[in-house]
Motif scaffolding. Structure first.
Motif, PDB file in Angstrom:
ATOM      1  N   GLY A 111      26.192  39.893  36.298  1.00  0.00           N
ATOM      2  CA  GLY A 111      27.483  39.688  36.948  1.00  0.00           C
ATOM      3  C   GLY A 111      28.086  38.351  36.599  1.00  0.00           C
ATOM      4  N   SER A 112      27.253  37.314  36.456  1.00  0.00           N
ATOM      5  CA  SER A 112      27.774  35.992  36.112  1.00  0.00           C
ATOM      6  C   SER A 112      28.371  35.969  34.709  1.00  0.00           C
ATOM      7  CB  SER A 112      26.660  34.938  36.218  1.00  0.00           C
ATOM      8  OG  SER A 112      25.709  35.092  35.180  1.00  0.00           O
ATOM      9  N   LEU A 113      27.899  36.857  33.850  1.00  0.00           N
ATOM     10  CA  LEU A 113      28.440  36.937  32.488  1.00  0.00           C
ATOM     11  C   LEU A 113      29.790  37.633  32.443  1.00  0.00           C
ATOM     12  CD1 LEU A 113      25.157  37.902  30.568  1.00  0.00           C
ATOM     13  CD2 LEU A 113      26.238  35.641  30.710  1.00  0.00           C
ATOM     14  N   TRP A 114      30.084  38.408  33.515  1.00  0.00           N
ATOM     15  CA  TRP A 114      31.330  39.170  33.547  1.00  0.00           C
ATOM     16  C   TRP A 114      32.352  38.625  34.546  1.00  0.00           C
ATOM     17  CZ3 TRP A 114      32.998  42.939  30.323  1.00  0.00           C
ATOM     18  CH2 TRP A 114      32.055  43.468  29.438  1.00  0.00           C
ATOM     19  N   GLY A 115      31.957  37.696  35.396  1.00  0.00           N
ATOM     20  CA  GLY A 115      32.987  37.142  36.286  1.00  0.00           C
ATOM     21  C   GLY A 115      32.511  36.583  37.602  1.00  0.00           C
ATOM     22  N   THR A 116      31.274  36.852  38.012  1.00  0.00           N
ATOM     23  CA  THR A 116      30.785  36.274  39.260  1.00  0.00           C
ATOM     24  C   THR A 116      30.766  34.754  39.140  1.00  0.00           C
ATOM     25  OG1 THR A 116      29.384  38.195  39.701  1.00  0.00           O
ATOM     26  CG2 THR A 116      28.861  36.153  40.873  1.00  0.00           C
ATOM     27  N   GLY A 117      31.402  34.087  40.093  1.00  0.00           N
ATOM     28  CA  GLY A 117      31.506  32.630  40.044  1.00  0.00           C
ATOM     29  C   GLY A 117      32.803  32.136  39.461  1.00  0.00           C
ATOM     30  N   GLN A 118      33.681  33.058  39.053  1.00  0.00           N
ATOM     31  CA  GLN A 118      34.965  32.680  38.477  1.00  0.00           C
ATOM     32  C   GLN A 118      36.109  33.167  39.364  1.00  0.00           C
ATOM     33  OE1 GLN A 118      35.385  33.387  34.171  1.00  0.00           O
ATOM     34  NE2 GLN A 118      33.201  33.886  34.103  1.00  0.00           N
ATOM     35  N   HIS A 119      37.275  32.527  39.211  1.00  0.00           N
ATOM     36  CA  HIS A 119      38.454  32.931  39.967  1.00  0.00           C
ATOM     37  C   HIS A 119      39.020  34.228  39.404  1.00  0.00           C
ATOM     38  CE1 HIS A 119      38.739  29.236  42.312  1.00  0.00           C
ATOM     39  NE2 HIS A 119      38.521  28.550  41.200  1.00  0.00           N
ATOM     40  N   LEU A 120      39.607  35.032  40.277  1.00  0.00           N
ATOM     41  CA  LEU A 120      40.156  36.312  39.843  1.00  0.00           C
ATOM     42  C   LEU A 120      41.264  36.145  38.809  1.00  0.00           C
ATOM     43  CD1 LEU A 120      40.355  38.469  43.103  1.00  0.00           C
ATOM     44  CD2 LEU A 120      38.681  38.591  41.261  1.00  0.00           C
ATOM     45  N   ASN A 121      42.043  35.071  38.936  1.00  0.00           N
ATOM     46  CA  ASN A 121      43.146  34.891  37.985  1.00  0.00           C
ATOM     47  C   ASN A 121      42.657  34.544  36.582  1.00  0.00           C
ATOM     48  OD1 ASN A 121      42.392  32.188  38.216  1.00  0.00           O
ATOM     49  ND2 ASN A 121      44.150  31.641  39.508  1.00  0.00           N
ATOM     50  N   GLN A 122      41.357  34.337  36.434  1.00  0.00           N
ATOM     51  CA  GLN A 122      40.780  34.087  35.110  1.00  0.00           C
ATOM     52  C   GLN A 122      40.232  35.366  34.478  1.00  0.00           C
ATOM     53  OE1 GLN A 122      37.890  31.131  36.612  1.00  0.00           O
ATOM     54  NE2 GLN A 122      38.935  29.582  35.379  1.00  0.00           N
ATOM     55  N   LEU A 123      40.280  36.470  35.220  1.00  0.00           N
ATOM     56  CA  LEU A 123      39.633  37.702  34.780  1.00  0.00           C
ATOM     57  C   LEU A 123      40.635  38.839  34.621  1.00  0.00           C
ATOM     58  CD1 LEU A 123      36.638  37.544  37.297  1.00  0.00           C
ATOM     59  CD2 LEU A 123      36.614  36.764  34.915  1.00  0.00           C
ATOM     60  N   ASP A 124      40.401  39.690  33.620  1.00  0.00           N
ATOM     61  CA  ASP A 124      41.194  40.918  33.509  1.00  0.00           C
ATOM     62  C   ASP A 124      40.540  42.006  34.352  1.00  0.00           C
ATOM     63  OD1 ASP A 124      38.992  41.906  32.057  1.00  0.00           O
ATOM     64  OD2 ASP A 124      39.913  41.406  30.124  1.00  0.00           O
ATOM     65  N   ASN A 125      41.176  43.157  34.414  1.00  0.00           N
ATOM     66  CA  ASN A 125      40.681  44.234  35.274  1.00  0.00           C
ATOM     67  C   ASN A 125      39.278  44.693  34.891  1.00  0.00           C
ATOM     68  OD1 ASN A 125      42.832  44.531  37.081  1.00  0.00           O
ATOM     69  ND2 ASN A 125      44.028  45.723  35.601  1.00  0.00           N
TER      70      ASN A 125
END
Length: 327
Positions: free
Chosen positions: A62-76
């Motif tokens: 999960g950390s490699l795909w977005g856990t720990g990051q803000h949503l505005n930094q991630l695509d769907n």
């Protein structure tokens, strides 16, 4: 405030997984090769470890795909994948934590003589298992369809499912946390009561009590996590809830680590036998007693069960390490 906590998530999962792996492997070695008695508590702890591996692997994924990051930094795609890993982490955590506590309770029950103590252990483990099971059921049923839980942060999936109030899941986690803390504190106190009347040297008594109390250290992580539970309501979910993920992993990892450490004294005796010699009091004939009963002198003779008889069966460890005296 850090903008990316994913590295912290990976580091915590990797460190505590390594600690749990080392102690679990050593535990299996002690039970299978040294003591030659693999008990129910060992088998259940191995199962707990397997689910903890699953939990930690999903946490790292999960950390490699977005856990720990803000949503505005991630695509769907990254949002959905990270949430899917989070969902699997919840499952691994719930099952692994429950199994770990069951294993520790079986270990303590083996050396418990007094009926009141056994009842207390039964009650607290029953409460924590019930709370954990309720939390697990809520995890699986909180959204319809189930997949909507990890699809809900995607801007393309809005309106395609429903979920119960997040407060329900929060309350279940509060209950599981509270019962876990009570269980850990109980396991911390009972060993002290078990050994306080034993006729052994004070330093050995302290060592045994400390050994049996090690599984309580996970309560620290449980208590620290509680203030972070309200972050489950935050919109920026993957970033704000990072402390919940981290402390949940530490809780389970410490529980497995400490619960397995409590079984490793035979390993120390094998490599440093002199450390465990001359620690038991002598009998009236000048020889050390073979065993010490774990009960007060007021108990009836029919209830006088030597500590070694409680431990020499499947899963024995303290008996192997400390009970068998050598002259």
């Amino acid at each position: 405030m850090a903008e990316d906590r994913s590295l912290t998530v990976r580091a915590v999962a990797a460190v505590f997984l390594a600690l749990a792996t080392i102690t679990t492997v050593l535990r299996c070695y002690v039970r299978l090769r040294i003591v030659k008695a693999f008990g129910w508590d060992d088998g259940i702890m191995v199962l707990a470890y397997i689910f903890y591996v699953f939990f930690s692997a999903c946490m790292i994924g999960g950390s490699l795909w977005g856990t720990g990051q803000h949503l505005n930094q991630l695509d769907n795609h990254h949002r959905v994948t990270a949430m899917k890993y989070w969902f699997y982490c919840d499952i691994g955590y719930a099952i692994g934590s429950i199994l770990c506590k069951i294993s520790v309770s079986i270990f303590i029950l083996r050396i418990t003589i007094h009926r009141v103590h056994r009842i207390v252990i039964g009650v607290v483990v029953g409460l924590v298992v019930a709370a954990g099971f309720a939390f697990f059921v809520i995890l699986l049923t909180q959204c319809k369809p189930m997949a909507f839980w990890y699809l809900r942060l995607s801007t393309e999936e809005v309106g395609k499912g429903t979920c119960i109030s997040t407060h329900v899941a929060m309350d279940a986690l509060y209950a599981f946390s509270a019962t876990s803390a009570v269980f850990d504190m109980t396991i911390a106190v009972l060993p002290i009561l078990l050994v306080r009347k034993l006729k052994m040297q004070s330093d050995v008594k302290i060592a045994v009590a400390g050994l049996l109390s090690m599984a309580c250290v996970a309560s620290v992580a449980v208590i620290v996590r509680i203030p972070y539970i309200p972050t489950l309501l935050k919109t920026d979910f993957l970033y704000e809830t990072t402390p919940v993920a981290i402390w949940s992993n530490i809780e389970t990892g410490l529980g497995i680590f400490a619960g397995s450490m409590a079984t490793l004294r035979p390993l120390l005796r094998k490599f440093r036998p002199s450390t465990y010699q001359n620690t038991w009091p002598s009998s009236s004939r000048g020889k050390r007693s073979k065993s010490m009963p774990l009960q007060s002198s007021q108990r009836q003779d029919s209830d006088r069960i030597p500590l070694e008889d409680r431990l020499v069966g499947p899963g024995s460890d303290i008996a192997e390490a400390d009970i068998h005296a050598t002259d």
